[in-house]
Design a protein around this motif. Structure first.
Motif, PDB file in Angstrom:
ATOM      1  N   LEU A  74     -13.256  21.898  97.791  1.00 33.02           N
ATOM      2  CA  LEU A  74     -12.606  22.354  96.552  1.00 33.02           C
ATOM      3  C   LEU A  74     -12.253  23.827  96.638  1.00 33.02           C
ATOM      4  CD1 LEU A  74     -14.761  20.528  93.845  1.00 33.02           C
ATOM      5  CD2 LEU A  74     -12.558  19.857  94.774  1.00 33.02           C
ATOM      6  N   SER A  75     -13.104  24.608  97.258  1.00 31.06           N
ATOM      7  CA  SER A  75     -12.835  26.034  97.409  1.00 31.06           C
ATOM      8  C   SER A  75     -11.583  26.265  98.244  1.00 31.06           C
ATOM      9  CB  SER A  75     -14.040  26.730  98.046  1.00 31.06           C
ATOM     10  OG  SER A  75     -13.791  28.108  98.222  1.00 31.06           O
ATOM     11  N   LYS A  76     -11.439  25.481  99.300  1.00 30.14           N
ATOM     12  CA  LYS A  76     -10.234  25.597 100.125  1.00 30.14           C
ATOM     13  C   LYS A  76      -8.983  25.216  99.332  1.00 30.14           C
ATOM     14  CE  LYS A  76     -12.577  24.715 104.536  1.00 30.14           C
ATOM     15  NZ  LYS A  76     -12.710  23.777 105.681  1.00 30.14           N
ATOM     16  N   GLN A  77      -9.105  24.123  98.571  1.00 34.73           N
ATOM     17  CA  GLN A  77      -7.964  23.712  97.765  1.00 34.73           C
ATOM     18  C   GLN A  77      -7.662  24.732  96.672  1.00 34.73           C
ATOM     19  OE1 GLN A  77      -8.372  19.727  96.317  1.00 34.73           O
ATOM     20  NE2 GLN A  77      -8.485  18.809  98.354  1.00 34.73           N
ATOM     21  N   MET A  78      -8.727  25.295  96.073  1.00 36.56           N
ATOM     22  CA  MET A  78      -8.526  26.326  95.059  1.00 36.56           C
ATOM     23  C   MET A  78      -7.841  27.556  95.650  1.00 36.56           C
ATOM     24  SD  MET A  78      -8.769  27.244  91.963  1.00 36.56           S
ATOM     25  CE  MET A  78      -9.865  26.006  91.263  1.00 36.56           C
ATOM     26  N   LYS A  79      -8.229  27.902  96.850  1.00 35.32           N
ATOM     27  CA  LYS A  79      -7.602  29.039  97.513  1.00 35.32           C
ATOM     28  C   LYS A  79      -6.125  28.778  97.740  1.00 35.32           C
ATOM     29  CE  LYS A  79      -8.081  32.052 101.564  1.00 35.32           C
ATOM     30  NZ  LYS A  79      -8.832  32.295 102.817  1.00 35.32           N
ATOM     31  N   LYS A  80      -5.804  27.536  98.156  1.00 32.35           N
ATOM     32  CA  LYS A  80      -4.402  27.190  98.344  1.00 32.35           C
ATOM     33  C   LYS A  80      -3.634  27.254  97.022  1.00 32.35           C
ATOM     34  CE  LYS A  80      -5.135  24.131 102.327  1.00 32.35           C
ATOM     35  NZ  LYS A  80      -5.018  22.725 102.835  1.00 32.35           N
ATOM     36  N   LEU A  81      -4.286  26.772  95.951  1.00 33.13           N
ATOM     37  CA  LEU A  81      -3.638  26.816  94.642  1.00 33.13           C
ATOM     38  C   LEU A  81      -3.384  28.246  94.200  1.00 33.13           C
ATOM     39  CD1 LEU A  81      -5.567  24.021  92.683  1.00 33.13           C
ATOM     40  CD2 LEU A  81      -3.205  23.962  93.465  1.00 33.13           C
ATOM     41  N   LEU A  82      -4.381  29.109  94.388  1.00 37.03           N
ATOM     42  CA  LEU A  82      -4.217  30.508  93.997  1.00 37.03           C
ATOM     43  C   LEU A  82      -3.122  31.181  94.814  1.00 37.03           C
ATOM     44  CD1 LEU A  82      -7.950  31.592  93.532  1.00 37.03           C
ATOM     45  CD2 LEU A  82      -6.243  31.167  91.759  1.00 37.03           C
ATOM     46  N   GLU A  83      -3.086  30.876  96.106  1.00 39.60           N
ATOM     47  CA  GLU A  83      -2.042  31.445  96.946  1.00 39.60           C
ATOM     48  C   GLU A  83      -0.667  30.963  96.480  1.00 39.60           C
ATOM     49  OE1 GLU A  83      -3.131  30.249 100.850  1.00 39.60           O
ATOM     50  OE2 GLU A  83      -4.645  31.836 101.125  1.00 39.60           O
ATOM     51  N   ALA A  84      -0.580  29.680  96.128  1.00 35.44           N
ATOM     52  CA  ALA A  84       0.685  29.141  95.632  1.00 35.44           C
ATOM     53  C   ALA A  84       1.065  29.782  94.303  1.00 35.44           C
ATOM     54  CB  ALA A  84       0.578  27.626  95.475  1.00 35.44           C
ATOM     55  N   GLU A  85       0.048  29.990  93.436  1.00 33.18           N
ATOM     56  CA  GLU A  85       0.307  30.617  92.141  1.00 33.18           C
ATOM     57  C   GLU A  85       0.778  32.057  92.308  1.00 33.18           C
ATOM     58  OE1 GLU A  85       0.493  30.316  87.970  1.00 33.18           O
ATOM     59  OE2 GLU A  85       0.113  28.801  89.514  1.00 33.18           O
ATOM     60  N   VAL A  86       0.148  32.776  93.224  1.00 34.71           N
ATOM     61  CA  VAL A  86       0.556  34.156  93.490  1.00 34.71           C
ATOM     62  C   VAL A  86       1.989  34.194  94.011  1.00 34.71           C
ATOM     63  CG1 VAL A  86       0.141  36.176  94.936  1.00 34.71           C
ATOM     64  CG2 VAL A  86      -1.781  35.015  93.834  1.00 34.71           C
ATOM     65  N   LYS A  87       2.323  33.259  94.898  1.00 32.44           N
ATOM     66  CA  LYS A  87       3.687  33.210  95.417  1.00 32.44           C
ATOM     67  C   LYS A  87       4.679  32.927  94.301  1.00 32.44           C
ATOM     68  CE  LYS A  87       2.578  31.861 100.168  1.00 32.44           C
ATOM     69  NZ  LYS A  87       2.698  30.814 101.203  1.00 32.44           N
TER      70      LYS A  87
END
Length: 523
Positions: free
Chosen positions: A348-361
């Protein structure tokens, strides 16, 4: 009074008082003819007995007798007029709703063509004829037909309203101008009409412009709703995809956890089965040996028993395993759930990191560049040439004390300000032990102490003493962070706001760098 279609010689059949065809015509001593009721009512309301036309006076009230000759002529005229009226009624326009009807017509009301300000009556084409042919009526003032003709008369002086008082903004008669409105600015109705019409035209244009603006605002709002709906649908779709992925991860972790437990249980069962099988084989051998021993024991022959024992070697049991120390220990499941949850948390942490990176982009595609404004910087602050960095100096510079500059608090504002929409920017705060950052209204005080709170027009977050993160919401709200931020990201929206940086003196001097931010525009 009856309706008729008059010819040029019809004047002889009209009563000069009621202006209609005679009813019970009578002659008075001067020779003029009137309706009996009309001349009777006229003398009843006057002190003197005079002819309404020639004004010849009579000492006594004349006796009134119906003029049979004229009465017969009127009867013939009425019959002829009715026939002509019935045959030509289709030629005259009947009054429609919203149009001024003729006040004289009986039965079907025809459309009025003129209104008389003296008679206070509206006439159709037929009934206005006397005003065009009779000398006494030609002096009457005719106007385009209007309803409530009485409203065209001055209620105080019973005169036509022919003027407009600009002082009192009301219509007046000629007598009003020498009495109640003597010193007022009075103009003809036409001039007042044109002035009012011009103002009304301007008002109408302004109203039309206001209507147009509101229609455009409606379109803008509807467009915003459409965009919001599209964003909502897109966000829902992305959210469903994310939560579906998370659900699959949880289900996969659960299945792996169950498989692990079952695998351990299978291993235990397999080991137990192997032991049981081996034990059963030994039991079978032992039971076989026991049968042999039982058979020998049943023999009464001394020799046979001794020989059988010796030949079969039954005194020694078959080879077996020492099972004293052998046991099946239940599988240990301690930590299995914790391990599964830890693995799930990592996933979940990895997926959350991907989500945050996508949100930042997503937000970074609308960045707004932020540069610091030297005209607002406190004299102790040192700004880089590109306006991207600032640090605290030991020496107070001698700078012009312009109205925009902070002179008491060590603050600096950015050049960029935003009056609407949502905006994103980043500030580099890595390895800093103290940093305040936020946005402020353009009207923030520059020459006195500032209380950090939204009520005072500023929205701030800061790091104090290297480990205390707070949002200055009045009172401050403590922020819990898992790890120190490398960059402080900021979203701002709404009123006239600008980036707000506050520095305190520090050894060694602290430096804050700004980076390009991103902008969200509210649709």
């Amino acid at each position: 009074m009856a309706a008729a279609n008059y010819l040029q010689s019809e004047d002889q059949f009209l009563c000069s008082i009621c202006l209609d065809v005679f009813t019970d015509p009578v002659s008075i001593p001067c020779g003029h003819n009137f309706c009996k009721n009309c001349i009777t009512e006229h003398w009843n309301t006057n002190d003197q007995y005079k002819c309404p036309l020639c004004e010849e006076g009579f000492t006594t009230r004349p006796d009134l007798r119906v003029n049979t000759f004229i009465s017969e002529m009127v009867a013939q005229f009425r019959q002829s007029a009715q026939q002509k009226a019935s045959s030509s009624s289709s030629e005259h326009q009947v009054s429609k709703p919203g149009e001024v009807p003729c006040d004289v017509c009986t039965g079907t009301k025809l459309k009025a063509l003129k209104s008389c300000l003296v008679c206070l009556v509206s006439y159709c084409e037929t009934h206005q004829e006397p005003h065009l042919t009779t000398s006494g009526l030609k002096r009457h003032q005719l106007i385009d037909p209007v309803e409530n003709v009485e409203g065209r008369m001055c209620t105080k002086h019973d005169k036509p309203l022919e003027l407009f008082c600009k002082t009192d903004q009301t219509c007046v008669c000629m007598l009003c101008t020498v009495l109640d409105h003597k010193m007022h600015d009075v103009v003809p109705l036409k001039e007042g009409y044109e002035g009012k019409k011009a103002k009304l035209g301007k008002t109408e244009a302004e109203i039309q412009q206001m209507i147009q603006k509101r229609r455009l605002k409606i379109q803008e709002i509807k467009h915003s709703v459409d965009l919001s709906e599209e964003d909502a649908d897109r966000e829902i779709a992305e959210g469903v995809q994310v939560f579906t992925s998370l659900k699959e991860s949880v289900e996969r972790g659960l299945n792996e956890f169950i498989d692990t437990i079952k695998e351990k249980q299978k291993t235990t069962e397999k080991q137990a089965k192997a032991f049981i099988k081996e034990l059963e084989q030994e039991i079978s051998e032992l039971m076989k040996r026991r049968t042999e021993v039982e058979q020998v024991l049943r023999s009464e022959d001394h020799l046979h028993l001794l020989q059988s024992v010796q030949s079969l070697n039954i005194q020694q049991p078959p080879p077996t395993k020492d099972w004293t120390e052998v046991s099946i220990r239940p599988s240990s499941y301690e930590g299995t759930v914790v391990k599964a949850v830890v693995q799930l948390e990592e996933t979940l942490s990895k997926q959350m990191k991907k989500l945050l990176e996508a949100e930042v982009k997503r937000v970074q595609q609308y960045a707004v560049d932020v540069t610091l404004d030297p005209d607002t910087a406190h004299p102790n602050l040192i700004l880089s040439d590109d306006g991207k960095q600032v640090n605290h100096g030991d020496v107070r510079k001698n700078l012009p004390d312009n109205p925009e500059r902070f002179s008491k608090c060590v603050y600096v504002l950015a050049k960029q300000s935003f009056s609407s929409g949502r905006f994103y920017f980043e500030v580099q705060v890595k390895e800093k032990t103290d940093w305040p950052l936020g946005v402020a209204r353009e009207s923030i005080k520059r020459k006195e102490d500032i209380t950090l709170s939204p009520e005072k027009g500023n929205w701030m977050i800061w790091l104090r003493n290297g480990n205390k993160y707070e949002a200055n919401a009045g009172p401050p709200v403590r922020l819990s962070l898992k790890s120190p931020p490398q960059k402080s990201r900021k979203l701002l929206s709404g009123a006239k706001l600008t980036v707000f940086v506050m520095l305190r003196r520090e050894h060694p001097p602290r430096q804050v760098s700004t980076q390009a931010g991103r902008v969200f525009r509210d649709m």
